[in-house]
Design a protein around this motif. Structure first.
Motif, PDB file in Angstrom:
ATOM      1  N   ALA A   1      38.684  40.407  35.327  1.00  0.00           N
ATOM      2  CA  ALA A   1      37.845  40.050  34.177  1.00  0.00           C
ATOM      3  C   ALA A   1      36.389  40.345  34.506  1.00  0.00           C
ATOM      4  CB  ALA A   1      38.006  38.577  33.832  1.00  0.00           C
ATOM      5  N   GLU A   2      35.604  40.613  33.467  1.00  0.00           N
ATOM      6  CA  GLU A   2      34.181  40.877  33.678  1.00  0.00           C
ATOM      7  C   GLU A   2      33.468  39.609  34.113  1.00  0.00           C
ATOM      8  OE1 GLU A   2      32.488  42.564  30.173  1.00  0.00           O
ATOM      9  OE2 GLU A   2      33.304  44.559  30.548  1.00  0.00           O
TER      10      GLU A   2
ATOM     11  N   MET B   1      34.061  43.597  38.712  1.00  0.00           N
ATOM     12  CA  MET B   1      34.912  42.627  38.040  1.00  0.00           C
ATOM     13  C   MET B   1      35.399  41.588  39.054  1.00  0.00           C
ATOM     14  SD  MET B   1      37.156  45.129  35.560  1.00  0.00           S
ATOM     15  CE  MET B   1      37.664  43.864  34.415  1.00  0.00           C
TER      16      MET B   1
ATOM     17  N   ASN C   1      40.950  36.722  38.454  1.00  0.00           N
ATOM     18  CA  ASN C   1      41.463  35.392  38.150  1.00  0.00           C
ATOM     19  C   ASN C   1      42.846  35.310  38.783  1.00  0.00           C
ATOM     20  OD1 ASN C   1      42.648  33.118  37.052  1.00  0.00           O
ATOM     21  ND2 ASN C   1      41.861  33.456  34.986  1.00  0.00           N
TER      22      ASN C   1
END
Length: 198
Positions: free
Chosen positions: A37-38, A56, A59
């Motif tokens: 994720a960014e 990035m 998670n």
């Protein structure tokens, strides 16, 4: 098709060309990138859609942790040392250990002083009567360092503090097993159950 170093096609025992990859391979490799994720948007740049500057982050709860096959019938990570291997203990004191400079740090921090060989190795301009350092952006240990004080009790560290700044130890890549290796295949005797008898 898979190719030899000279550019010719690799062939099986029957002379048929070996395919390079299939849709199954594409699906397996796509699993490597799950959970990315960014990072949060920066406040010091012009407004854009998302953060296109910082790498990035991953998670871990959304990442596919299962083994992923490569193109040759093996698995990604084969040949790497296990992260829980005892051979990785005190790797931060061994020749070849890599350290990156940080202005701030949090986590497992080891503070070292002038009596430490690690201090002398990381603090390029240090002398026995000076605490000033020539902080380089990256330091690679050129020899094994003998532990001193607290170093001898810590088999692994994240950050080393020298004065007011820090060096982060960059461990070599390693892999985790999806399932822990069983310590014994011998069946254990059932334990008595503490329950009322009817």
């Amino acid at each position: 098709d898979k190719l030899n170093p000279d550019g010719s096609a690799k062939r099986d025992a029957n002379g048929a060309a070996l395919g390079s990859y299939s849709n199954r391979n594409i699906m397996n490799f796509a699993r490597v990138f799950t959970g990315f994720a960014e990072q949060a948007s920066r406040g010091n740049v012009e407004a854009t859609s998302g953060n296109k500057i910082d790498p990035m982050k991953i998670n871990v709860e959304m990442h596919d942790v299962h083994p992923k096959p490569d193109l040759d019938g093996n698995y990604l990570g084969d040949g790497y040392q296990l992260c829980n291997d005892e051979g990785r203990n005190f790797a931060y004191l061994r020749r070849g250990a890599v350290y990156d400079f940080y202005e701030t740090a949090e986590g497992k921090i080891l503070k070292v002083g002038l009596d430490s060989g690690l201090f002398q190795a990381l603090c390029a301009s240090a002398s026995k009567n000076s605490t000033s350092c020539n902080y380089e952006s990256q330091v690679v240990l050129h020899r094994d360092i003998e532990c001193a004080g607290e170093e001898c009790r810590l088999s692994a560290v994240e950050f080393i503090q020298l004065g007011e700044f820090f060096y982060k130890f960059v461990p070599e890549p390693c892999v985790h097993m999806l399932f822990e290796k069983p310590t014994s295949l011998k069946a254990e005797a059932p334990q008595p159950v503490n329950a009322p008898v009817f």
